[in-house]
Design an enzyme around this catalytic site. Structure first.
Site, PDB file in Angstrom:
ATOM      1  N   ASP A 147       0.664   3.480   2.464  1.00 52.55           N
ATOM      2  CA  ASP A 147       0.480   3.981   3.821  1.00 52.55           C
ATOM      3  C   ASP A 147      -0.660   5.012   3.798  1.00 52.55           C
ATOM      4  OD1 ASP A 147       1.431   3.581   6.524  1.00 52.55           O
ATOM      5  OD2 ASP A 147       2.126   5.647   6.463  1.00 52.55           O
ATOM      6  N   ASP A 198       0.857  -1.198   0.000  1.00 52.49           N
ATOM      7  CA  ASP A 198       0.000   0.000   0.000  1.00 52.49           C
ATOM      8  C   ASP A 198       0.884   1.236   0.000  1.00 52.49           C
ATOM      9  OD1 ASP A 198       0.485   0.871   2.999  1.00 52.49           O
ATOM     10  OD2 ASP A 198       0.087  -1.286   3.030  1.00 52.49           O
TER      11      ASP A 198
END
Length: 285
Positions: free
Chosen positions: A209, A207
């Site tokens: 974050d 991802d």
């Protein structure tokens, strides 16, 4: 001898022909799980799931000291970790793989970060905390397998288990100049250096974050799980390519990681008690 520490989602490696499960009690307590000894392509490897076989250990609950000491006791010299991370930079997209070479310790809790103390003093250098020879070998395996591997990246380690705030994410990617964020590589990387192990992590970006403005891009457990399967298979492919094609793990070559205590130990050995010598002698091997 190669050791592998599996992170989130990696609780076993199907390609290992299992010979023995080592249920070890160390001077620092029990490791996360029994350590599996087996063969991959006729090469001996030791495998340990960092979070336990059922992922029942949060990052701050992992007994990092016991994990590293037990692997060293079994004869491991080169240690590869696999870890899920968040990306703090545009160029490391979800699904990409990176090899962290620097670490920023943002852990504020009470994890035990050293083997030393209580009468045994040592100060190891962690200016270059990972093994460049090991990282070069993994990158080489990645190129042969057609897998892009990012190099020269910095991993920020946070406490968890909560996911970070946007302010923290922006601090880590800004003033701290970090590229990746995770919850487990500290103190693992530094204990490995104290144990004189060559260490490197295969970091899987799951991802971005939460530093981007678009809330739909902010990390969530659901998002991580949805994306993680294919990325984990890529990491396993890289790991197996490294094990199958590289002679490093069976060589007698010694890099500077393997002698990190040669000038770091301050307490004279003849003044160290019997119980302390038990664990220290293992690190000194």
């Amino acid at each position: 001898m190669l050791g592998i520490i599996g992170g989130t989602g990696l609780y076993n490696i199907e390609q290992i022909v299992i010979k023995h499960a080592h249920d070890i009690t160390t001077p620092f307590g029990k490791p996360s799980a029994p350590i599996i000894e087996g063969k991959i392509s006729n090469k001996t490897v030791f495998f340990l799931p960092r979070h336990g076989t059922s992922h029942d250990l949060l990052p701050h609950e992992v007994n990092y000291q016991a994990n590293i000491w037990a692997l060293k006791k079994l004869g491991v010299t080169h240690l590869v970790g696999v870890s899920a991370v968040g990306s703090l930079q545009h160029d490391i997209a979800p699904g990409d793989i990176a090899l962290p070479e620097q670490y920023f310790d943002f852990v504020k809790g009470n994890r035990k970060k050293t083997f030393f103390g209580k009468g045994v003093a040592a100060h190891v250098s962690t200016a270059e905390p990972t093994c460049q020879i090991l990282a070069d070998s993994i990158e080489k395996a990645g190129k042969a397998a057609g897998i892009l591997v990012h190099r020269g990246k910095t991993y920020a380690c946070v406490d968890g288990p909560r996911l970070g705030s946007k302010a923290e994410s922006n601090f880590l990617r800004g003033p701290a100049a970090c590229d990746l964020v995770g919850m487990t590589n500290v103190p693992e990387v530094f204990l490995a250096r104290e144990a004189q192990l060559s260490y490197c992590t295969i970091a899987i970006a799951t991802d971005y974050d939460c530093w981007q403005d678009d809330p739909s891009l902010h990390v969530s457990v659901e998002q991580v799980i949805q994306r993680y399967g294919a990325s984990l298979e890529k990491a396993k492919k890289l790991l197996l390519a490294f094990v199958e094609n590289d002679d490093l793990i069976n060589s007698a070559d010694v890099c500077k990681c393997r002698t990190s205590l040669s000038s770091a130990l301050l307490t004279p050995l003849d003044s160290i008690s019997g119980n302390q010598r038990i664990w220290l002698d293992t690190l000194l091997r």
